[in-house]
Design an enzyme around this catalytic site. Structure first.
Site, PDB file in Angstrom:
ATOM      1  N   CYS A   5       0.837  -1.207   0.000  1.00 32.31           N
ATOM      2  CA  CYS A   5       0.000   0.000   0.000  1.00 32.31           C
ATOM      3  C   CYS A   5       0.871   1.256   0.000  1.00 32.31           C
ATOM      4  O   CYS A   5       1.566   1.537   0.978  1.00 32.31           O
ATOM      5  CB  CYS A   5      -0.926  -0.071   1.216  1.00 32.31           C
ATOM      6  SG  CYS A   5      -1.593   1.503   1.780  1.00 32.31           S
ATOM      7  N   CYS A  10       0.266   3.892   2.654  1.00 35.10           N
ATOM      8  CA  CYS A  10       0.728   3.392   3.964  1.00 35.10           C
ATOM      9  C   CYS A  10       2.214   3.656   4.125  1.00 35.10           C
ATOM     10  O   CYS A  10       2.670   4.120   5.176  1.00 35.10           O
ATOM     11  CB  CYS A  10       0.482   1.889   4.091  1.00 35.10           C
ATOM     12  SG  CYS A  10      -1.242   1.401   3.987  1.00 35.10           S
TER      13      CYS A  10
END
Ligand code: ZN
Length: 145
Positions: free
Chosen positions: A66, A69
């Site tokens: 991600c 993230c």
């Protein structure tokens, strides 16, 4: 005394409230209980810490694939350092540990959940800068006294 679960070995520790800011260590394994770092934890440690901890706990549900993230990671670490002595910030890798993300109904990542007194107190999805992560964590009342 406030209760804190060791983020390394999972042991429950009791720490005098006025020592939270002075680097308390786990009586079992010696790891820092409040060291201002964003520790990676697993499902079992997370569930125990939610049940047990007397200080606010913030969880970053994330995964290595991600992008947002990974972008937020240094900001999250900064916020963890700034909140040392008040709140603990932890990270749960949702790819390795799926039980907690299923239990809390995580649909998108990154998602932050703040826990206080065993309950979810706030939730926020999407990457945030450090100052907003701090503000998010500060929504949860500090340790009981
Ligand atoms: Zn320990």
């Amino acid at each position: 005394m406030v209760k804190l679960v060791c983020l390394d070995c999972g042991q429950t520790n009791r720490v005098p409230q006025d020592r939270l800011g002075s680097g308390p260590k786990c009586g079992t394994c010696g790891a820092g209980l409040m060291d201002g770092k964003a520790h990676e934890i697993d499902d079992a440690t997370l569930e125990k810490a939610i049940r047990t901890d007397d200080v606010p706990l913030v969880v970053d549900f994330w995964a290595p694939w991600c992008g947002p993230c990974r972008m937020m990671a240094p900001e999250y670490s900064k916020a963890a350092a700034a909140l040392k002595g008040r709140s603990r910030l932890v990270k749960l890798n949702t790819e390795q540990h799926q039980r907690a993300s299923a239990k809390f109904g995580i649909r998108g990542i990154p998602t932050l959940i703040a826990f206080g007194k065993g309950r979810e107190a706030a939730r926020q999805s999407g990457a945030l800068p450090a100052a907003q992560i701090e503000a998010f964590a500060n929504q949860v009342p500090a340790a009981k006294g």
